[in-house]
Design a protein around this motif. Structure first.
Motif, PDB file in Angstrom:
ATOM      1  N   ALA A   1       0.818  -1.038   0.180  1.00 55.40           N
ATOM      2  CA  ALA A   1      -0.092   0.130  -0.111  1.00 55.40           C
ATOM      3  C   ALA A   1       0.861   1.306   0.056  1.00 55.40           C
ATOM      4  CB  ALA A   1      -0.995  -0.220   1.102  1.00 55.40           C
ATOM      5  N   ASP A   2       2.270   1.209  -0.110  1.00 50.25           N
ATOM      6  CA  ASP A   2       3.011   2.176  -0.220  1.00 50.25           C
ATOM      7  C   ASP A   2       2.752   3.100   1.387  1.00 50.25           C
ATOM      8  OD1 ASP A   2       5.388   3.587  -1.063  1.00 50.25           O
ATOM      9  OD2 ASP A   2       4.123   4.832  -2.239  1.00 50.25           O
ATOM     10  N   VAL A   3       2.898   2.593   2.254  1.00 49.21           N
ATOM     11  CA  VAL A   3       2.719   3.124   3.560  1.00 49.21           C
ATOM     12  C   VAL A   3       3.930   2.906   4.455  1.00 49.21           C
ATOM     13  CG1 VAL A   3       1.317   3.332   5.727  1.00 49.21           C
ATOM     14  CG2 VAL A   3       0.022   3.059   3.539  1.00 49.21           C
ATOM     15  N   ASP A   4       4.611   3.816   5.032  1.00 50.17           N
ATOM     16  CA  ASP A   4       5.477   4.089   5.950  1.00 50.17           C
ATOM     17  C   ASP A   4       5.169   3.726   7.389  1.00 50.17           C
ATOM     18  OD1 ASP A   4       7.384   4.122   3.697  1.00 50.17           O
ATOM     19  OD2 ASP A   4       7.247   6.480   3.846  1.00 50.17           O
ATOM     20  N   ALA A   5       5.907   2.806   8.049  1.00 54.29           N
ATOM     21  CA  ALA A   5       5.833   2.821   9.548  1.00 54.29           C
ATOM     22  C   ALA A   5       7.167   2.892  10.210  1.00 54.29           C
ATOM     23  CB  ALA A   5       5.465   1.332   9.819  1.00 54.29           C
ATOM     24  N   ARG A   6       6.875   3.545  11.337  1.00 60.00           N
ATOM     25  CA  ARG A   6       8.323   3.817  12.195  1.00 60.00           C
ATOM     26  C   ARG A   6       8.814   2.463  12.676  1.00 60.00           C
ATOM     27  NH1 ARG A   6       6.541   8.250  16.602  1.00 60.00           N
ATOM     28  NH2 ARG A   6       6.057  10.132  15.338  1.00 60.00           N
ATOM     29  N   ASP A   7       7.842   1.408  13.113  1.00 57.67           N
ATOM     30  CA  ASP A   7       8.347   0.243  13.877  1.00 57.67           C
ATOM     31  C   ASP A   7       7.029  -0.634  13.531  1.00 57.67           C
ATOM     32  OD1 ASP A   7       9.892  -1.443  14.795  1.00 57.67           O
ATOM     33  OD2 ASP A   7      10.550  -0.402  16.797  1.00 57.67           O
ATOM     34  N   ILE A   8       7.419  -1.956  13.742  1.00 63.56           N
ATOM     35  CA  ILE A   8       6.544  -2.950  13.640  1.00 63.56           C
ATOM     36  C   ILE A   8       6.966  -3.950  14.811  1.00 63.56           C
ATOM     37  CG2 ILE A   8       5.272  -4.951  12.448  1.00 63.56           C
ATOM     38  CD1 ILE A   8       5.735  -3.243   9.896  1.00 63.56           C
TER      39      ILE A   8
ATOM     40  N   ALA B   1      -4.847   0.479   4.519  1.00 65.00           N
ATOM     41  CA  ALA B   1      -3.889  -0.666   3.948  1.00 65.00           C
ATOM     42  C   ALA B   1      -4.235  -2.129   4.427  1.00 65.00           C
ATOM     43  CB  ALA B   1      -2.599  -0.311   4.281  1.00 65.00           C
ATOM     44  N   PHE B   2      -4.541  -2.224   5.834  1.00 68.57           N
ATOM     45  CA  PHE B   2      -5.160  -3.251   6.372  1.00 68.57           C
ATOM     46  C   PHE B   2      -6.499  -3.839   6.012  1.00 68.57           C
ATOM     47  CE2 PHE B   2      -2.211  -2.366  10.137  1.00 68.57           C
ATOM     48  CZ  PHE B   2      -1.666  -3.610  10.140  1.00 68.57           C
ATOM     49  N   LYS B   3      -7.422  -2.876   5.741  1.00 70.37           N
ATOM     50  CA  LYS B   3      -8.919  -3.200   5.326  1.00 70.37           C
ATOM     51  C   LYS B   3      -8.791  -3.567   3.703  1.00 70.37           C
ATOM     52  CE  LYS B   3     -11.187  -0.176   8.358  1.00 70.37           C
ATOM     53  NZ  LYS B   3     -11.802   1.564   8.632  1.00 70.37           N
ATOM     54  N   ALA B   4      -7.773  -3.019   3.027  1.00 71.39           N
ATOM     55  CA  ALA B   4      -7.739  -3.373   1.609  1.00 71.39           C
ATOM     56  C   ALA B   4      -7.196  -5.050   1.785  1.00 71.39           C
ATOM     57  CB  ALA B   4      -6.644  -2.565   0.888  1.00 71.39           C
ATOM     58  N   ALA B   5      -6.457  -5.206   2.816  1.00 70.82           N
ATOM     59  CA  ALA B   5      -5.944  -6.832   2.827  1.00 70.82           C
ATOM     60  C   ALA B   5      -7.128  -7.807   3.565  1.00 70.82           C
ATOM     61  CB  ALA B   5      -4.686  -6.694   3.462  1.00 70.82           C
ATOM     62  N   GLY B   6      -8.296  -7.190   3.765  1.00 69.74           N
ATOM     63  CA  GLY B   6      -9.249  -8.011   4.480  1.00 69.74           C
ATOM     64  C   GLY B   6      -9.481  -7.915   5.874  1.00 69.74           C
ATOM     65  N   ILE B   7      -8.567  -6.824   6.405  1.00 72.43           N
ATOM     66  CA  ILE B   7      -8.513  -6.940   7.843  1.00 72.43           C
ATOM     67  C   ILE B   7      -9.299  -5.872   8.326  1.00 72.43           C
ATOM     68  CG2 ILE B   7      -7.021  -6.762  10.096  1.00 72.43           C
ATOM     69  CD1 ILE B   7      -4.763  -7.820   8.277  1.00 72.43           C
ATOM     70  N   THR B   8     -10.287  -6.036   9.161  1.00 72.13           N
ATOM     71  CA  THR B   8     -11.135  -5.003   9.596  1.00 72.13           C
ATOM     72  C   THR B   8     -11.152  -4.661  11.250  1.00 72.13           C
ATOM     73  OG1 THR B   8     -13.236  -6.189   9.224  1.00 72.13           O
ATOM     74  CG2 THR B   8     -12.709  -5.082   7.290  1.00 72.13           C
ATOM     75  N   GLU B   9     -10.881  -5.606  11.969  1.00 68.77           N
ATOM     76  CA  GLU B   9     -11.035  -5.544  13.283  1.00 68.77           C
ATOM     77  C   GLU B   9      -9.528  -5.208  13.817  1.00 68.77           C
ATOM     78  OE1 GLU B   9     -13.416  -5.995  15.082  1.00 68.77           O
ATOM     79  OE2 GLU B   9     -14.648  -6.392  13.508  1.00 68.77           O
ATOM     80  N   PHE B  10      -9.504  -4.349  14.776  1.00 72.65           N
ATOM     81  CA  PHE B  10      -8.157  -3.701  15.136  1.00 72.65           C
ATOM     82  C   PHE B  10      -8.058  -3.798  16.759  1.00 72.65           C
ATOM     83  CE2 PHE B  10      -9.016  -1.401  11.230  1.00 72.65           C
ATOM     84  CZ  PHE B  10      -7.944  -1.856  10.674  1.00 72.65           C
ATOM     85  N   SER B  11      -7.001  -4.317  17.232  1.00 74.71           N
ATOM     86  CA  SER B  11      -6.925  -4.672  18.624  1.00 74.71           C
ATOM     87  C   SER B  11      -6.759  -3.326  19.446  1.00 74.71           C
ATOM     88  CB  SER B  11      -6.101  -5.678  19.131  1.00 74.71           C
ATOM     89  OG  SER B  11      -4.679  -5.470  18.518  1.00 74.71           O
ATOM     90  N   VAL B  12      -5.735  -2.555  18.806  1.00 72.15           N
ATOM     91  CA  VAL B  12      -5.629  -1.163  19.194  1.00 72.15           C
ATOM     92  C   VAL B  12      -5.753  -0.188  17.953  1.00 72.15           C
ATOM     93  CG1 VAL B  12      -3.673   0.180  20.291  1.00 72.15           C
ATOM     94  CG2 VAL B  12      -3.916  -2.072  20.789  1.00 72.15           C
TER      95      VAL B  12
END
Length: 239
Positions: A154-161, A183-194
């Protein structure tokens, strides 16, 4: 950088037998966000963000709807967004964010919570420079490698994972919060723990047992205040 986000959230919820206090704080925050823009998350990014956070805390639908309807109804109730900074035992640092309809009351209450528990309020800027505003988004059941691939596609940058037990936590710049979620939703992930915009300390301090007891009492006193929405600090809680 890991802060054991789900442990922190569970601890907050456990303090309240029915989490009514957490829900009340969300109700106020949702109302303020809806009042400041259109009462529709699709046209109001601030409201959309609060609703995403509320979902991770399982805030009931009726509380969300009531807050939005109150904003739609033209309520004249208004709140100021305030930030206080201060110091706890052994030089620990604390940031307190509040929403209040009575600035004098809130300032007095926050000052008392600090002073009665071995701390003191500082001036604006005395603490915040040691913290970084950070978007924190967590998902369950995905490895660090899988999350990295999703963000790269998704060409999204993160500081850390970082992997935290069954959860993978993404730390990113605040303005990347929605980009990471999309980016997560596009990958089929719609629930977030945080799903938080947080203030993370650049470094943490460890307190001796007696100072830790005072510190935890001070944090509890601050979080118990009706007007306080968030409390951030630089103490390693050992979780």
């Amino acid at each position: 950088m890991g802060r054991k986000w789900n442990n922190i959230k569970d601890k907050k919820a456990a303090k309240d037998a029915n989490t009514s206090r957490i829900f009340a704080k969300f109700g106020r925050e949702i109302y303020v966000a809806a009042k400041q823009g259109v009462p529709d998350p699709e046209g109001n990014q601030a409201l959309k963000f609060v609703l995403e956070r509320a979902k991770t805390y399982n805030v009931p639908r009726h509380i969300i709807d009531r807050a939005i309807e109150k904003a739609k109804g033209g309520s004249e109730e208004s709140y100021d967004s305030l930030r206080y900074e201060g110091f706890g035992p052994n030089g620990s640092m604390v940031i307190v964010d509040a929403l209040t309809n009575n600035v004098n009351r809130t300032a007095s209450d926050v000052r008392a919570a600090f002073g009665k528990n071995g701390g003191n309020m500082g001036v604006s800027g005395s603490v915040a420079y040691m913290f970084d505003a950070t978007a924190v988004i967590g998902v369950e059941g995905k490895s660090e490698e899988e999350v990295m691939e999703i963000l790269m596609e998704a060409d999204v940058d993160a500081r850390d994972i970082i992997q935290e037990e069954d959860h993978t936590i993404v730390y990113a710049e605040p303005d990347q919060f929605h980009a990471v979620q999309e980016a997560f939703k596009a990958a089929g992930i719609t629930e977030f723990s945080v799903a938080e915009l947080s203030m993370l300390p650049q470094s943490e301090v460890t307190l001796p047992e007696d100072a830790m007891a005072k510190f935890e009492k001070m944090i509890d006193a601050l979080e118990d205040l009706e007007d306080v929405q968030q409390v951030y600090h630089n103490v390693d809680l050992g979780e």
